[in-house]
Design an enzyme around this catalytic site. Structure first.
Site, PDB file in Angstrom:
ATOM      1  N   ASP A  32      -2.731  -1.514  10.535  1.00 28.85           N
ATOM      2  CA  ASP A  32      -2.841  -1.496   9.075  1.00 28.85           C
ATOM      3  C   ASP A  32      -3.398  -2.794   8.486  1.00 28.85           C
ATOM      4  O   ASP A  32      -3.600  -2.890   7.278  1.00 28.85           O
ATOM      5  CB  ASP A  32      -1.462  -1.252   8.434  1.00 28.85           C
ATOM      6  CG  ASP A  32      -1.118   0.229   8.387  1.00 28.85           C
ATOM      7  OD1 ASP A  32      -1.962   1.051   8.776  1.00 28.85           O
ATOM      8  OD2 ASP A  32       0.011   0.550   7.976  1.00 28.85           O
TER       9      ASP A  32
ATOM     10  N   LYS B  51       0.847  -1.208   0.000  1.00 29.01           N
ATOM     11  CA  LYS B  51       0.000   0.000   0.000  1.00 29.01           C
ATOM     12  C   LYS B  51       0.870   1.241   0.000  1.00 29.01           C
ATOM     13  O   LYS B  51       2.048   1.210   0.395  1.00 29.01           O
ATOM     14  CB  LYS B  51      -0.939   0.026   1.208  1.00 29.01           C
ATOM     15  CG  LYS B  51      -0.278  -0.002   2.592  1.00 29.01           C
ATOM     16  CD  LYS B  51       0.139   1.338   3.181  1.00 29.01           C
ATOM     17  CE  LYS B  51       0.657   1.201   4.608  1.00 29.01           C
ATOM     18  NZ  LYS B  51       1.418   2.371   5.079  1.00 29.01           N
TER      19      LYS B  51
ATOM     20  N   GLY C  70       7.141   1.277   5.160  1.00 26.20           N
ATOM     21  CA  GLY C  70       5.871   2.015   5.134  1.00 26.20           C
ATOM     22  C   GLY C  70       4.960   1.532   4.023  1.00 26.20           C
ATOM     23  O   GLY C  70       3.996   2.192   3.656  1.00 26.20           O
ATOM     24  N   LEU C  71       5.274   0.344   3.487  1.00 28.77           N
ATOM     25  CA  LEU C  71       4.481  -0.207   2.385  1.00 28.77           C
ATOM     26  C   LEU C  71       3.500  -1.280   2.866  1.00 28.77           C
ATOM     27  O   LEU C  71       2.743  -1.844   2.075  1.00 28.77           O
ATOM     28  CB  LEU C  71       5.408  -0.814   1.320  1.00 28.77           C
ATOM     29  CG  LEU C  71       6.373   0.171   0.656  1.00 28.77           C
ATOM     30  CD1 LEU C  71       7.417  -0.573  -0.176  1.00 28.77           C
ATOM     31  CD2 LEU C  71       5.607   1.153  -0.233  1.00 28.77           C
ATOM     32  N   GLY C  72       3.531  -1.568   4.152  1.00 32.07           N
ATOM     33  CA  GLY C  72       2.528  -2.471   4.747  1.00 32.07           C
ATOM     34  C   GLY C  72       2.726  -3.945   4.421  1.00 32.07           C
ATOM     35  O   GLY C  72       1.756  -4.719   4.496  1.00 32.07           O
TER      36      GLY C  72
ATOM     37  N   GLY D 136       9.973  -2.543   6.779  1.00 23.92           N
ATOM     38  CA  GLY D 136      10.302  -1.247   7.380  1.00 23.92           C
ATOM     39  C   GLY D 136      10.241  -0.116   6.382  1.00 23.92           C
ATOM     40  O   GLY D 136      10.944   0.884   6.507  1.00 23.92           O
TER      41      GLY D 136
ATOM     42  N   SER E  33       1.655  -6.391   7.213  1.00 25.99           N
ATOM     43  CA  SER E  33       0.208  -6.300   7.439  1.00 25.99           C
ATOM     44  C   SER E  33      -0.557  -6.948   6.284  1.00 25.99           C
ATOM     45  O   SER E  33      -1.565  -7.628   6.486  1.00 25.99           O
ATOM     46  CB  SER E  33      -0.224  -4.831   7.542  1.00 25.99           C
ATOM     47  OG  SER E  33       0.466  -4.195   8.590  1.00 25.99           O
TER      48      SER E  33
HETATM   49  O1  C5P Z   1      -0.622  -1.451  15.114  1.00 25.60           O
HETATM   50  P1  C5P Z   1       0.819  -1.545  14.695  1.00 25.60           P
HETATM   51  O2  C5P Z   1       1.540  -2.668  15.382  1.00 25.60           O
HETATM   52  O3  C5P Z   1       1.018  -1.555  13.232  1.00 25.60           O
HETATM   53  O4  C5P Z   1       1.483  -0.182  15.186  1.00 25.60           O
HETATM   54  C1  C5P Z   1       2.844  -0.081  15.483  1.00 25.60           C
HETATM   55  C2  C5P Z   1       3.060   1.142  16.366  1.00 25.60           C
HETATM   56  O5  C5P Z   1       2.746   2.316  15.635  1.00 25.60           O
HETATM   57  C3  C5P Z   1       2.170   1.214  17.596  1.00 25.60           C
HETATM   58  O6  C5P Z   1       2.761   0.575  18.680  1.00 25.60           O
HETATM   59  C4  C5P Z   1       2.057   2.708  17.820  1.00 25.60           C
HETATM   60  O7  C5P Z   1       3.212   3.169  18.495  1.00 25.60           O
HETATM   61  C5  C5P Z   1       2.120   3.289  16.444  1.00 25.60           C
HETATM   62  N1  C5P Z   1       0.815   3.646  15.852  1.00 25.60           N
HETATM   63  C6  C5P Z   1       0.121   4.728  16.357  1.00 25.60           C
HETATM   64  N2  C5P Z   1      -1.083   5.082  15.797  1.00 25.60           N
HETATM   65  C7  C5P Z   1      -1.593   4.387  14.761  1.00 25.60           C
HETATM   66  C8  C5P Z   1      -0.896   3.290  14.225  1.00 25.60           C
HETATM   67  C9  C5P Z   1       0.318   2.938  14.797  1.00 25.60           C
HETATM   68  O8  C5P Z   1       0.568   5.382  17.291  1.00 25.60           O
HETATM   69  N3  C5P Z   1      -2.768   4.754  14.242  1.00 25.60           N
END
Ligand code: C5P
Length: 302
Positions: free
Chosen positions: A137, A12, A99-101, A97, A104
């Site tokens: 994500d 993404k 930002g392309l997801g 790492g 997820s």
């Molecule tokens: O949910 P995920 O594991 O992808 O998020 C990784 C980290 O990114 C979370 O621990 C949080 O610090 C941050 N995050 C956030 N707000 C979001 C998505 C992610 O603060 N909407």
């Protein structure tokens, strides 16, 4: 009944990403547009009747039990009570790492494919609920359509995105998402936009100011300034592209950047020109560019 499923897990891009607030649990409230592109991992699932989830070719540094694919499979087993299992093979093409997801998307494709393979019959909405605890994500990849997203990135309004193409710039740098979201300098109060604003901007014709048939960008990515401050080499990349009249923006929490184009041919042509100039940039760069990837936007994915 099928015993084998082979599915793509697309990457993404966040066309823009506004941080509009922060929840008490530390997660951030966002407004963003997710678009899917044809840069994709490939996952293969083979049915097992012994309930075992066996993930072959695991990623370096990630143990089997914390692998998002394995966690997604187990979440579906737990939610449905199925006694079935799977042997899973993954061909990684999406950089980690970035930002392309990628991680997820792999988890979401696992939920979708195993729900079919195991005939567990959950609806897409139910799969989205299973997806959220795996990562903010993951639900959007289950949703599977280009979308305007709000909340922590889980409240969706599908939107039409023109058939753009993109160049994706992959720096030799992986950024852990929490490092960006916890930065004290992060702007967390960008004013809200409406879905009408977003949809209107996506249907606008080519920006007249652009000499490269790049569509105009809507909004901005609040995470980009923080990432560039933490890694000044990223700002060097933006400036280098800017001099070549390529307007690029970071996706998600980085480290990849992208530039939209109105056609794949335009993206390819500019990509070739940049490839030629890249060695000179990389020589003096603190964050060199590993790869420039031309990708097509997807309308929908499985
Ligand atoms: O949910 P995920 O594991 O992808 O998020 C990784 C980290 O990114 C979370 O621990 C949080 O610090 C941050 N995050 C956030 N707000 C979001 C998505 C992610 O603060 N909407």
């Amino acid at each position: 009944m099928k015993h084998l499923y082979d599915v793509p897990a697309p990457a993404k891009l966040n066309l823009f990403l506004h941080v509009t607030g922060r929840r008490e649990d530390g997660y951030h409230l966002l407004q963003t547009v997710f678009v899917f592109i044809d840069l994709a991992d490939r996952l293969q699932f083979e049915l097992r009747n012994d309930g075992v989830i066996c993930r072959q070719t695991s990623l370096p540094g990630i143990d089997h039990d914390s692998d998002l694919i394995v966690r997604a499979a187990r979440a579906l087993q737990k939610a449905t009570g199925t006694a079935k299992g799977a042997t899973i093979q993954v061909q990684k093409n999406i950089p980690a790492g970035g930002g392309l997801g990628g991680g997820s998307s792999d988890a979401a494709s696992t939920l979708i494919a195993l729900n079919r393979l195991w005939q567990t019959g959950l609806s897409r909405w139910e799969l989205q609920q299973l997806a959220l605890p795996l990562g903010a994500d993951v639900p959007v990849f289950v949703f599977g359509q280009n979308t305007f997203a709000e909340g922590i990135g889980e409240a969706f309004t599908a939107c039409r995105v023109p058939g753009h193409a993109y160049l994706v710039f992959q720096p030799r740098l992986g950024i852990p998402t929490p490092a960006i979201f916890t930065d004290p300098d992060l702007c967390r109060n960008t004013p809200l936009v409406t879905v009408q604003d977003v949809q209107q901007s996506l249907s606008l014709p080519i920006s007249e100011a652009s000499s490269l048939s790049q569509p105009a960008f809507f909004g901005h990515n609040d995470l980009e300034a923080v990432a560039c401050r933490q890694h000044p080499g990223l700002q060097q990349l933006v400036d280098w592209l800017d001099v070549r009249q390529v307007k690029a923006r970071m996706t998600g929490s980085g480290a990849c950047f992208f530039a939209p184009f109105n056609s794949y041919e335009d993206a390819l042509q500019v990509g070739h020109e940049l490839e030629v100039a890249l060695p000179a940039f990389n020589q003096g760069a603190s964050v060199p560019v590993e790869r420039i990837i031309a990708a097509r936007g997807l309308v929908r994915h499985p």
